[in-house]
Design an enzyme around this catalytic site. Structure first.
Site, PDB file in Angstrom:
ATOM      1  N   SER A 123      19.391  -9.424  40.913  1.00  0.00           N
ATOM      2  CA  SER A 123      18.407  -8.458  41.429  1.00  0.00           C
ATOM      3  C   SER A 123      17.669  -7.663  40.368  1.00  0.00           C
ATOM      4  CB  SER A 123      19.081  -7.500  42.413  1.00  0.00           C
ATOM      5  OG  SER A 123      19.203  -8.105  43.683  1.00  0.00           O
ATOM      6  N   LYS A 126      13.859  -7.761  40.365  1.00  0.00           N
ATOM      7  CA  LYS A 126      12.974  -6.847  41.088  1.00  0.00           C
ATOM      8  C   LYS A 126      12.201  -5.923  40.141  1.00  0.00           C
ATOM      9  CE  LYS A 126      15.684  -6.856  45.388  1.00  0.00           C
ATOM     10  NZ  LYS A 126      16.775  -7.762  45.001  1.00  0.00           N
ATOM     11  N   SER A 300      17.459  -2.218  46.719  1.00  0.00           N
ATOM     12  CA  SER A 300      17.523  -3.636  46.344  1.00  0.00           C
ATOM     13  C   SER A 300      17.166  -4.514  47.545  1.00  0.00           C
ATOM     14  CB  SER A 300      18.918  -4.005  45.805  1.00  0.00           C
ATOM     15  OG  SER A 300      18.858  -5.195  45.049  1.00  0.00           O
TER      16      SER A 300
END
Length: 467
Positions: A123, A126, A300
């Site tokens: 993640s 991102k 997230s």
């Protein structure tokens, strides 16, 4: 597959952590920009939740401090290495890790370990999505969802524009989201005496599969993500919960929800395309991209991330697909002058195990986002979770053996897949120097131990003058 764990826990005792962060940044002279989500969370908005509606312009986030102080002592490479190397070479992080630490004020690298190598980022992807969509679209941009007249009287066409936040729950999961019932009200008013009889949903904006290459089999069923379509409500959720089940066909469900708001039966809903030059009957707009980016980073949110990645593709006239988004994001990074060695993204969320990013790219983005002259990227800084306070870091950095000394001093994006753990963010060291960091491990065997190990590395960096 592992998943991030956003926390929306209590504020008591945690406000001190964010105050500590602001004080530390004040000492460092960093230009800090307070996003609406941060202001609301701290109760500084008079108890009113910020919701930027269509037709309104959000106020520009004011700088708390004017400029970064470059006079604080700069850590030495040897000092940082002495502090971090023993903590990185631990069993919990496995046999392979990469790292990058950069001084934000100068952009100088002060610690690296294979910093240009491509690693599975999970993640922390991102961060790239946030930077590229803000640069390509601008922080004030809003995604539109339109309804136009169909080919026959009473037919209406809802055109998916790529906003996954459309609200149907009494209280939307996404702050500031436009509502389906508001859109239906506009359409009924525009139709006048003509009763709506059929809803056509147009999802032609996106191309290719709604499931990313390299995604685990439970990516769309485990509560962390959904099939990516240009028309969906509440991120495809069936309930207003972070890890709610998702609809198998989010576009069909959204069209049916719109039909219900219009008073049209579900069996009068069909796929199709809008007639060319059709009259517009209604339109709603998302919250500004800056607010969407903040939420994506804090929580997230994978669906929001992949939807925003496709906005980069659209802005750069590339196909709105996983492949088009990945190509467009790379192009924007190159335009920003950021290092793309090791770049190999396949999505915007980090779900894909095929994804590759270098720690040098992550620290390059973070350092740029913290600069006073990059106001277009400041939502990255304000969106990063704060250690022991918010988002995916709310329950981390709370124990002394897990780096509690860095509570409030670390803002970072977490990354977790089975066997993969990463942490990338910004902190202020003991001398008041602001540093960007990225630590990535791709052969871990115990996620909890790996998380603790990464937190201890960041805490050691924050505690160290490292000279």
């Amino acid at each position: 597959m592992s998943r991030e764990t956003p926390q929306r826990g209590g504020r008591a005792g945690l406000i001190g952590a964010i105050v500590a962060l602001v004080v530390a940044l004040a000492l460092a002279g960093v230009a800090v920009f307070a996003g609406s989500g941060v202001v609301s969370a701290l109760g500084l908005d008079g108890g009113q939740k910020a919701r930027w509606r269509a037709g309104t312009t959000p106020p520009a986030p004011p700088p708390v401090l004017a400029a970064m102080d470059s006079q604080a002592p700069l850590p030495t490479e040897s000092g940082v290495s002495t502090a971090l190397s023993p903590l990185l070479h631990v069993q919990a992080l496995g046999p392979h890790f990469t790292a990058s630490v950069v001084d934000v004020s100068t952009g100088q690298s002060i610690y690296s370990s294979e910093q240009d190598a491509g690693m599975t980022p999970a993640s922390t992807t991102k961060i790239v999505t946030a930077a590229t969509v803000l640069a390509a679209r601008g922080p004030a941009y809003r995604i539109q969802t339109r309804v136009v007249a169909g080919a026959q009287p009473g037919e209406v066409v809802i055109v998916g524009g790529g906003d996954p936040t459309l609200a149907v729950f009494p209280t939307s999961y996404y702050p500031g989201a436009p509502r389906i019932d508001d859109l239906a009200t506009q359409v009924k008013q525009a139709l006048g005496d003509t009763a709506p009889t059929k809803v056509i949903y147009d999802t032609s904006l996106y191309q290719g599969s709604g499931i990313g290459p390299g995604w685990d089999s439970d990516a769309t069923t485990g509560g962390s993500g959904a099939v990516i379509t240009p028309l969906m409500t509440e991120g495809g959720r069936t309930k207003s919960q972070p890890y709610s089940d998702r609809y198998a066909q989010p576009d069909v469900q959204a069209a049916q929800a719109f039909a219900k708001a219009l008073g049209v039966p579900a069996n009068a809903v069909a796929a199709g395309t809008a007639p060319q030059g059709a009259k517009e009957l209604g339109k709603v707009e998302s919250a500004p991209l800056a607010r969407m980016v903040e939420f994506m980073l804090q929580e997230s949110d994978n669906v929001l991330a992949d939807s925003l990645a496709r906005q980069v593709a659209l802005a750069k006239n590339q196909p709105a697909s996983f492949e088009g988004a990945a190509s467009a994001m790379k192009g924007v990074l190159e335009e920003l002058g950021l290092p793309v060695t090791g770049y190999g993204l396949f999505d915007g969320s980090g779900f894909s195990r095929n994804d590759r990013l270098s720690p040098a790219l992550l620290t390059g983005i973070l350092a740029m986002a913290a600069r006073a002259d990059r106001g277009d990227l400041h939502a990255i800084f304000s969106g990063l979770p704060v250690a022991a306070y918010s988002g995916t870091l709310a329950k981390r950095y709370t124990k002394s053996q897990e780096g509690s000394s860095a509570a409030g001093l670390v803002r970072a994006k977490t990354g977790t897949l089975t066997g993969v753990n990463s942490l990338a963010g910004i902190l202020v060291d003991a001398d008041g120097r602001t540093l960007a960091f990225a630590f990535m491990a791709d052969q871990t065997t115990n996620a909890n131990q790996a998380v603790t190990a990464l937190d201890r590395v960041a805490a050691a960096l924050a505690a160290c003058g490292c000279r």
